[in-house]
Scaffold this motif. Structure first.
Motif, short mmCIF file in Angstrom:
data_model
loop_
_atom_site.label_atom_id
_atom_site.label_comp_id
_atom_site.label_asym_id
_atom_site.label_seq_id
_atom_site.Cartn_x
_atom_site.Cartn_y
_atom_site.Cartn_z
N LYS A 30 0.85 -1.20 0.00
CA LYS A 30 0.00 0.00 0.00
C LYS A 30 0.88 1.25 0.00
O LYS A 30 2.05 1.20 0.41
CB LYS A 30 -0.93 0.01 1.22
N PRO A 31 0.34 2.37 -0.45
CA PRO A 31 1.11 3.62 -0.42
C PRO A 31 1.59 3.93 1.00
O PRO A 31 0.87 3.71 1.98
CB PRO A 31 0.09 4.66 -0.90
N HIS A 90 -2.25 -0.52 -8.74
CA HIS A 90 -2.57 0.83 -8.26
C HIS A 90 -1.41 1.47 -7.49
O HIS A 90 -1.54 2.59 -6.99
CB HIS A 90 -3.82 0.79 -7.36
N SER A 91 -0.29 0.79 -7.39
CA SER A 91 0.85 1.30 -6.63
C SER A 91 2.07 1.50 -7.52
O SER A 91 2.22 0.86 -8.57
CB SER A 91 1.22 0.34 -5.49
N GLN A 92 2.94 2.37 -7.09
CA GLN A 92 4.20 2.63 -7.77
C GLN A 92 5.31 2.73 -6.73
O GLN A 92 5.11 3.29 -5.65
CB GLN A 92 4.12 3.94 -8.56
N VAL A 136 6.54 3.43 -1.43
CA VAL A 136 5.43 3.13 -2.33
C VAL A 136 4.50 4.33 -2.35
O VAL A 136 4.16 4.90 -1.30
CB VAL A 136 4.66 1.87 -1.87
N PRO A 139 0.88 6.11 -4.63
CA PRO A 139 -0.21 5.73 -5.54
C PRO A 139 0.24 5.87 -7.01
O PRO A 139 0.98 6.80 -7.35
CB PRO A 139 -1.32 6.73 -5.21
N ARG A 140 -0.21 4.96 -7.85
CA ARG A 140 0.06 5.08 -9.29
C ARG A 140 -1.13 5.82 -9.90
O ARG A 140 -2.23 5.27 -9.98
CB ARG A 140 0.25 3.72 -9.93
#
Length: 343
Positions: free
Chosen positions: A173-174, A260-262, A329, A331-332
């Motif tokens: 998770k972010p 959904h993560s980067q 991490v 959010p993407r």
């Protein structure tokens, strides 16, 4: 009429039998609970511990690649066996699995028992470092298939993990922290480019380099992270792990995080070993190419909750790992954005 034999055709059954006898002591040192039988049977037997309620098997297979060409050129056959083990067991590890056994495949045109023994001794050493058993394998002598003095290797690892404890990246998770465990060098990736760099630079493999020789730094065996990571998993929550092989950080990390993560990695978060600086300078290699081909000093990435970051770092250091806080991490925002960026 000419009387033919297998030996006359280039295959020595006696040499194969001798190799099996020579490697039995190395394999015996790797035995762990669960191994049934010994080297030499048609199939290898392993009993899964009853401590697992819902055991899931995790498998991996790989080779050593063109790093073997350096082994041939430099007559260094003692460490490529560890490379072979590492490439598979580190892959199995990232699912949270304990590696339990390993199989090797050694193929050549003409079997040199002394060289094969050195190679398999390295395989056994790798298995000891991983905590798994060298439970079986195959030696194939195939005249005409390989140039004189050359061979190929393949390895197959099997691990086991409790179904409820599989690490699949879904918990990422972010805000999570991204840690990196130091590599021992290029490991077993990028050697086609490495050999080209040495060729165009005119460098001597035996020239002094970074406290050793250039050959020493390039042939350094791949680090095996199994025992240290398994110990840390007992102490802190881990959301994802990535083994940094071909493709580097930018292509391996996205394989283990949600869409959904980067992951954002800070380029100045770790000191890149000198061998990578030398390769880039001598080869005129672009930064993006370096990041896609080599591990650049980071062999394993571990994603943990932010609140567990300090405990995880301390735990890895107690296990003898050099660990860096690489980034975090986030959010993407766009699915088309890369899963990992280095800034």
């Amino acid at each position: 009429m000419t009387q033919l034999s297998y030996d006359a055709a280039g295959v020595s059954i006696d040499n194969g039998d001798e190799l099996v006898e020579r490697i039995k002591p190395f394999a015996k040192r790797t035995l762990i609970p669960g191994v049934l039988g010994s080297i030499g049977g048609f199939g290898a037997l392993f009993e899964i511990s009853r401590d697992y309620r819902e055991p899931v098997l995790v498998t991996g297979t790989d080779g050593v690649g063109t790093k073997l060409m350096l082994a041939f050129r430099l007559n260094r056959h003692d460490t490529v066996g560890q490379d072979l083990v590492a490439m598979s067991v580190n892959d199995v590890l990232v699912q949270g699995a304990k590696n339990v056994f390993f199989l090797d495949y050694f193929s050549c045109g003409k079997l040199d028992v002394d060289i094969a023994e050195r190679v398999v001794k390295g395989v056994a050493r790798g298995c000891e470092l991983a905590g798994c058993a060298l439970i079986g394998g195959e030696t194939a002598e195939m005249p005409g298939m390989y140039p004189e003095g050359e061979y190929d290797l393949a390895g197959f690892a099997v691990g086991v993990v409790e179904k409820s404890r599989i690490i699949d990246g879904s918990a990422v998770k972010p805000g999570d922290a991204v840690l990196g465990l130091a590599s021992s060098g290029p490991h077993s990736n990028g050697f086609s480019l490495i050999r080209k760099v040495v060729e165009v630079s005119g460098a001597d493999w035996n020239m002094p380099f970074d406290g050793a020789t250039l050959a020493d730094r390039l042939m350094e065996p791949t680090r095996i992270y199994c025992k240290s990571v398994m110990k840390v998993l007992e102490q802190v929550p881990v959301h994802a792990m990535a083994h940094i092989t071909g493709g580097g950080l930018v292509e391996n990390v996205p394989r283990v995080i949600p869409q959904h993560s980067q992951v954002v990695i800070h380029r100045d978060a770790w000191k890149r070993p000198a061998i990578f600086d030398w390769l880039q300078q001598q080869g005129g290699i672009a930064d993006d190419e370096m990041l896609r081909v080599f591990n650049n000093g980071i062999g394993m990435v571990v994603v943990v909750p932010a609140e567990a970051k300090d405990a995880a770092q301390a735990a890895f250091e107690r296990e003898g790992e050099k660990v860096y806080e690489l980034g975090e991490v986030v959010p993407r925002r766009d699915p088309k954005d890369p899963g990992c960026v280095v800034i």
